[in-house]
Write an enzyme that holds these catalytic residues in place. Structure first.
Site, PDB file in Angstrom:
ATOM      1  N   ASP A   1     -11.226   2.606   4.342  1.00  0.00           N
ATOM      2  CA  ASP A   1     -11.272   1.519   3.894  1.00  0.00           C
ATOM      3  C   ASP A   1     -13.815   0.861   3.659  1.00  0.00           C
ATOM      4  OD1 ASP A   1      -9.205  -0.408   3.658  1.00  0.00           O
ATOM      5  OD2 ASP A   1      -9.748  -0.235   6.519  1.00  0.00           O
TER       6      ASP A   1
ATOM      7  N   LYS B   1       1.307  -1.132  -0.155  1.00  0.00           N
ATOM      8  CA  LYS B   1       0.287  -0.098   0.068  1.00  0.00           C
ATOM      9  C   LYS B   1       0.968   1.137   0.129  1.00  0.00           C
ATOM     10  CE  LYS B   1      -3.947  -2.483   1.968  1.00  0.00           C
ATOM     11  NZ  LYS B   1      -4.655  -2.735   3.247  1.00  0.00           N
TER      12      LYS B   1
ATOM     13  N   GLN C   1      -4.921  -1.639   9.626  1.00  0.00           N
ATOM     14  CA  GLN C   1      -4.344  -2.825   8.769  1.00  0.00           C
ATOM     15  C   GLN C   1      -5.713  -4.223   9.930  1.00  0.00           C
ATOM     16  OE1 GLN C   1      -3.437  -3.277   5.675  1.00  0.00           O
ATOM     17  NE2 GLN C   1      -4.157  -5.904   5.811  1.00  0.00           N
TER      18      GLN C   1
HETATM   19  N1  GUN Z   1      -6.955  -7.224   5.816  1.00  0.00           N
HETATM   20  C1  GUN Z   1      -7.474  -7.969   4.691  1.00  0.00           C
HETATM   21  N2  GUN Z   1      -7.800  -6.467   4.035  1.00  0.00           N
HETATM   22  C2  GUN Z   1      -7.366  -5.350   4.620  1.00  0.00           C
HETATM   23  C3  GUN Z   1      -8.727  -4.390   3.725  1.00  0.00           C
HETATM   24  O1  GUN Z   1      -9.008  -4.414   2.876  1.00  0.00           O
HETATM   25  N3  GUN Z   1      -8.105  -3.241   4.918  1.00  0.00           N
HETATM   26  C4  GUN Z   1      -7.593  -3.570   5.738  1.00  0.00           C
HETATM   27  N4  GUN Z   1      -8.105  -1.994   6.860  1.00  0.00           N
HETATM   28  N5  GUN Z   1      -7.211  -4.751   6.742  1.00  0.00           N
HETATM   29  C5  GUN Z   1      -7.558  -5.967   5.863  1.00  0.00           C
END
Ligand code: GUN
Length: 282
Positions: A122, A55, A99
């Protein structure tokens, strides 16, 4: 001779969309606004570490400023909420991503609720989930939004199609159903208690698989010519990265298929960049 599916190249589609996002970011920077994303990771989950690194790299690629907050495993819920609140108040940070999964002693829902809905890139906050349900959203959750872009870029029309999703998570399955429904798909969500799963999946014109079980979907579960979207990120018996779909057999039956890696994964990150840009514009 068996049919061989067309590969939906998520990496190539991602690169194209990131080029467009980069131009928008440059325009915003010329107006004096540098889009900023805070990425918070708690503990030492190796998969989470990889995702967060990807990311950050993607942000740099399009000119988005990113800041990482790596907190130790023993961080308390109160300490994490305090950080989120500090980031909520920062005018130079437009998006906040915590995350998941978080360590067991922290309640994911309490943390998501603490993120300002305006910075919730998100789209996990109940307020944003509600907007998605109604269909008047500002942010879409990254993985389902990425899947919709893959379908759109591949000229696959959802209207009137039988859409079957395996998996009912808040992150993928449930919002995926909503987005397909908004495009007039006929949507079924399957899960661990679904009876006669293969019978249901064989009805699908569009099959989205998000259960986290390596090579779970086999050719006998897929209608010839179906579109198969693999959201999985698993390891096979040799430790090699693979999806929830048995690519070798299913690609002989399906009409379209996404590979792992190089399918949904890059699109998820591209949609995060798009949401961060949207947050900065707002
Ligand atoms: N863990 C797995 N996929 C995601 C996501 O799209 N966003 C976040 N914050 N955590 C994740």
């Amino acid at each position: 001779m068996a049919e061989t599916a067309k590969i939906i190249d998520g990496k190539a589609i991602s690169e194209k969309l990131r080029g467009d996002i980069r131009k928008d970011v440059e325009a915003l920077i010329n107006d004096g606004i540098v889009p900023g994303l805070a990425v918070v990771i708690v503990g030492n989950n190796p998969a989470s570490r990889t995702y967060v690194n990807n990311k950050k790299k993607a942000c740099a690629q399009v000119g988005i400023h990113s800041e990482e907050y790596a907190l130790p495993e023993e961080t308390t819920q109160e300490q994490l909420i305090a950080l989120v609140e500090e980031l909520n108040g920062r005018p130079d940070i437009h998006g906040i991503l915590v995350q998941l999964p978080l360590p067991k002693h922290i309640d994911d829902e309490a943390i998501i609720a603490a993120i300002s809905p305006k910075k919730d890139v998100d789209a996990f906050h109940a307020e944003n989930v509600g907007h998605i349900m109604i269909g008047d959203h500002k942010f879409l959750p990254c993985t389902p939004a990425g899947v919709m872009e893959l379908l759109r870029e591949s000229n696959i029309d959802v209207c009137g199609k039988e859409c079957v999703i395996i998996g009912r998570s808040n992150i993928v399955g449930k919002p995926m159903a909503m987005l397909l429904l908004h495009q007039n798909g006929t949507v079924t969500i399957c899960h661990s208690r679904t009876k006669n799963l293969a019978e249901v999946t064989r009805r699908a014109d569009i099959l989205v698989v998000a259960i986290g079980k390596a090579k779970f979907v086999t050719a006998d579960m897929v209608k010839p010519g179906a579109v198969v979207i693999d959201v999985g990120m698993d390891r096979d018996e040799n430790g090699k990265l693979c999806g929830d779909v048995d690519f070798a057999s299913v690609s002989q039956v399906a009409g379209y298929i996404t590979p792992v890696p190089g399918g949904v994964g890059p699109m998820t990150i591209t949609m995060l960049l798009k949401n961060t840009l949207t947050a900065a514009k707002l």
